[in-house]
Design an enzyme around this catalytic site. Structure first.
Site, PDB file in Angstrom:
ATOM      1  N   HIS A   1     -81.625  -4.637-130.172  1.00 21.58           N
ATOM      2  CA  HIS A   1     -80.740  -4.958-129.037  1.00 21.58           C
ATOM      3  C   HIS A   1     -81.401  -4.493-127.745  1.00 21.58           C
ATOM      4  O   HIS A   1     -81.208  -3.343-127.310  1.00 21.58           O
ATOM      5  CB  HIS A   1     -79.375  -4.289-129.252  1.00 21.58           C
ATOM      6  CG  HIS A   1     -78.384  -4.552-128.165  1.00 21.58           C
ATOM      7  ND1 HIS A   1     -77.089  -4.081-128.198  1.00 21.58           N
ATOM      8  CD2 HIS A   1     -78.482  -5.233-127.001  1.00 21.58           C
ATOM      9  CE1 HIS A   1     -76.446  -4.446-127.112  1.00 21.58           C
ATOM     10  NE2 HIS A   1     -77.274  -5.147-126.347  1.00 21.58           N
TER      11      HIS A   1
ATOM     12  N   ASP B   1     -80.817  -1.480-124.984  1.00 24.05           N
ATOM     13  CA  ASP B   1     -80.133  -2.499-124.171  1.00 24.05           C
ATOM     14  C   ASP B   1     -81.029  -2.984-123.019  1.00 24.05           C
ATOM     15  O   ASP B   1     -81.543  -4.097-123.079  1.00 24.05           O
ATOM     16  CB  ASP B   1     -78.799  -1.971-123.635  1.00 24.05           C
ATOM     17  CG  ASP B   1     -77.745  -3.059-123.453  1.00 24.05           C
ATOM     18  OD1 ASP B   1     -77.964  -4.190-123.914  1.00 24.05           O
ATOM     19  OD2 ASP B   1     -76.690  -2.763-122.852  1.00 24.05           O
ATOM     20  N   ASP B   2     -81.146  -2.195-121.966  1.00 22.71           N
ATOM     21  CA  ASP B   2     -81.915  -2.607-120.771  1.00 22.71           C
ATOM     22  C   ASP B   2     -82.753  -1.406-120.322  1.00 22.71           C
ATOM     23  O   ASP B   2     -82.413  -0.736-119.331  1.00 22.71           O
ATOM     24  CB  ASP B   2     -80.941  -3.025-119.662  1.00 22.71           C
ATOM     25  CG  ASP B   2     -80.128  -4.247-120.049  1.00 22.71           C
ATOM     26  OD1 ASP B   2     -80.654  -5.366-119.961  1.00 22.71           O
ATOM     27  OD2 ASP B   2     -78.977  -4.071-120.478  1.00 22.71           O
TER      28      ASP B   2
ATOM     29  N   GLU C   1     -67.606  -4.467-126.155  1.00 29.92           N
ATOM     30  CA  GLU C   1     -68.103  -3.683-125.016  1.00 29.92           C
ATOM     31  C   GLU C   1     -67.099  -3.930-123.887  1.00 29.92           C
ATOM     32  O   GLU C   1     -66.227  -3.118-123.630  1.00 29.92           O
ATOM     33  CB  GLU C   1     -69.519  -4.139-124.606  1.00 29.92           C
ATOM     34  CG  GLU C   1     -70.088  -3.358-123.416  1.00 29.92           C
ATOM     35  CD  GLU C   1     -71.287  -4.053-122.750  1.00 29.92           C
ATOM     36  OE1 GLU C   1     -71.354  -5.296-122.721  1.00 29.92           O
ATOM     37  OE2 GLU C   1     -72.148  -3.323-122.211  1.00 29.92           O
TER      38      GLU C   1
ATOM     39  N   HIS D   1     -72.732 -10.155-128.395  1.00 28.24           N
ATOM     40  CA  HIS D   1     -72.183  -9.012-127.670  1.00 28.24           C
ATOM     41  C   HIS D   1     -70.664  -9.076-127.801  1.00 28.24           C
ATOM     42  O   HIS D   1     -70.056 -10.102-127.482  1.00 28.24           O
ATOM     43  CB  HIS D   1     -72.546  -9.085-126.193  1.00 28.24           C
ATOM     44  CG  HIS D   1     -73.922  -8.584-125.882  1.00 28.24           C
ATOM     45  ND1 HIS D   1     -75.048  -9.159-126.399  1.00 28.24           N
ATOM     46  CD2 HIS D   1     -74.346  -7.547-125.105  1.00 28.24           C
ATOM     47  CE1 HIS D   1     -76.110  -8.497-125.951  1.00 28.24           C
ATOM     48  NE2 HIS D   1     -75.714  -7.518-125.162  1.00 28.24           N
TER      49      HIS D   1
ATOM     50  N   HIS E   1     -82.836  -6.390-123.864  1.00 26.83           N
ATOM     51  CA  HIS E   1     -82.879  -7.634-123.081  1.00 26.83           C
ATOM     52  C   HIS E   1     -84.156  -7.704-122.250  1.00 26.83           C
ATOM     53  O   HIS E   1     -84.491  -6.739-121.542  1.00 26.83           O
ATOM     54  CB  HIS E   1     -81.698  -7.686-122.106  1.00 26.83           C
ATOM     55  CG  HIS E   1     -80.357  -7.642-122.774  1.00 26.83           C
ATOM     56  ND1 HIS E   1     -79.567  -8.762-122.937  1.00 26.83           N
ATOM     57  CD2 HIS E   1     -79.656  -6.624-123.325  1.00 26.83           C
ATOM     58  CE1 HIS E   1     -78.439  -8.427-123.549  1.00 26.83           C
ATOM     59  NE2 HIS E   1     -78.471  -7.132-123.790  1.00 26.83           N
TER      60      HIS E   1
HETATM   61  N1  ADE Z   1     -76.879  -8.404-120.530  1.00 25.00           N
HETATM   62  C1  ADE Z   1     -77.717  -7.371-120.378  1.00 25.00           C
HETATM   63  N2  ADE Z   1     -77.127  -6.209-120.704  1.00 25.00           N
HETATM   64  C2  ADE Z   1     -75.860  -6.525-121.096  1.00 25.00           C
HETATM   65  C3  ADE Z   1     -74.753  -5.789-121.552  1.00 25.00           C
HETATM   66  N3  ADE Z   1     -74.794  -4.453-121.720  1.00 25.00           N
HETATM   67  N4  ADE Z   1     -73.608  -6.441-121.831  1.00 25.00           N
HETATM   68  C4  ADE Z   1     -73.534  -7.770-121.689  1.00 25.00           C
HETATM   69  N5  ADE Z   1     -74.549  -8.528-121.274  1.00 25.00           N
HETATM   70  C5  ADE Z   1     -75.709  -7.915-120.984  1.00 25.00           C
HETATM   71 ZN    ZN Z   2     -76.964  -5.979-124.512  1.00 23.92          ZN
END
Ligand code: ADE
Ligand code: ZN
Length: 335
Positions: free
Chosen positions: A15, A272-273, A195, A192, A17
């Site tokens: 997970h 995630d990011d 969240e 997703h 991006h």
């Molecule tokens: N795109 C990138 N990070 C995300 C996240 N945490 N939730 C939804 N879309 C995303």
């Molecule tokens: Zn994500």
């Protein structure tokens, strides 16, 4: 176990991006080339605490990528960076709606090429989960899958959906035909959910979209019966602690990772990011160890869950199992 030690061990991430893989320097350089000024002072660009603003930022800097060469370089740079962090295999989510400066097939071709170049140089072996945006229509979603049917870059292994479930509303039934079509192409399915949506979003991902994995999924904890179902059916939650603290819970004390693990839900640990959130896989594993009281063997087990949930082929999975055991051998043995 310190992040320094964890950094050296082979890891798997499911997970993460590509949209969250930009450094501030790279963004400034892309903006300069595109002739655009920054919407915020550079130091404030990554200082985001809500999902809606976060997604707008992704739109802005991904939109600065206006050539296949730039997209290839982004993918190559990220897979190389992941390799340097000890990530052996990653399934990287790419949501073409953020990349407004490139046609979708060109973007996916360029990302595939960048990942292949990095893998050939010893970087992480990255695959692609092509992602829909929650607010897309059913026709747009099906259009993406039909396009993949005509031209599927070899590293594409899955279909996902991300974005803001809270503002998009009830989208499961609308997106279901696209997920069914993707499954019939042999793609793995993830979404997703749980969240910005609660347990109902997780249930919809399971029932409407038929996913084997859920990205985040942590708010399933609000419904004990759903947690029991996730455990019983072996559906994996791809959890991202730093991201959840920043965008959802505010602190680690309120995070349900330990309860989910105690209930027997398969969980993986992810970033995630990572560049945007200032995190790495080693830091996330260290955080998970602190939340759950995990030792090295538990961290290896969580990495093993990621191997079992990956959308790779069975022979590739077997290679990953061996890689993990060999790499973690001296760390994860009790005593
Ligand atoms: N795109 C990138 N990070 C995300 C996240 N945490 N939730 C939804 N879309 C995303
Ligand atoms: Zn994500």
């Amino acid at each position: 176990m310190a992040p320094g030690a964890l950094r050296l061990l082979p890891k798997v991430e499911l997970h993460v991006h590509l949209e969250g893989s930009f450094t501030l320097e790279r963004i400034k350089e892309l903006a300069r080339v595109a002739g655009e000024s920054l919407p915020e002072p550079a130091e404030a660009l990554f200082d985001v605490r809500d999902l809606a603003t976060f997604l707008h930022r992704l739109d802005w800097w991904c939109g600065l990528v206006r050539s296949e060469e730039e997209a290839e370089a982004q993918a190559h740079g990220f897979a190389s960076w992941l390799g340097g962090e000890g990530v052996a295999y990653a399934e990287v989510t790419v949501n073409p709606t953020h990349w407004s400066g490139l046609p979708r097939p060109a973007l996916l071709r360029a990302v595939d090429a960048g990942f292949s170049r990095a893998a050939g140089e010893g970087g992480a072996d990255c695959r692609v989960v092509v992602s829909l945006l929650r607010s897309q229509s059913g026709e747009e979603a099906l259009g993406l899958v039909r396009e993949l049917e005509r031209e599927m870059p070899p590293r594409v292994v899955g279909l996902g959906v991300d974005g803001n479930e809270a503002s998009a509303g009830w989208t499961g039934p609308r997106l279901a035909p696209a997920f069914r079509a993707a499954a019939s192409l042999g793609l793995g399915l993830t979404a997703h959910a749980g969240e910005s949506s609660g347990p109902e979003g997780v249930r919809s991902a399971l029932d409407d979209l038929g996913v084997s994995r859920i990205d985040h999924g942590v708010r399933a904890v609000e419904e004990p019966g759903l947690v029991a179902r996730l455990a019983r059916e072996g559906r994996t939650l791809n959890v991202c602690l730093t991201s959840n603290v920043r965008l959802l819970f505010g602190d680690l004390a309120g995070h349900p990772l330990a309860s989910l693990v105690a209930a027997g839900v398969p969980v993986t640990i992810n970033t995630d990011d990572p560049l945007l959130l200032g995190t790495t896989m080693a830091k996330e594993l260290e955080l998970a160890a602190s939340v759950c009281g995990w030792e090295a063997g538990d961290l290896l087990a969580a990495t093993g869950v990621a191997v079992e949930a990956a959308f790779c082929t069975e022979p590739e999975r077997e290679v990953l199992r061996h890689l993990l055991l060999a790499g973690w051998d001296s760390w994860a043995q009790p005593g």
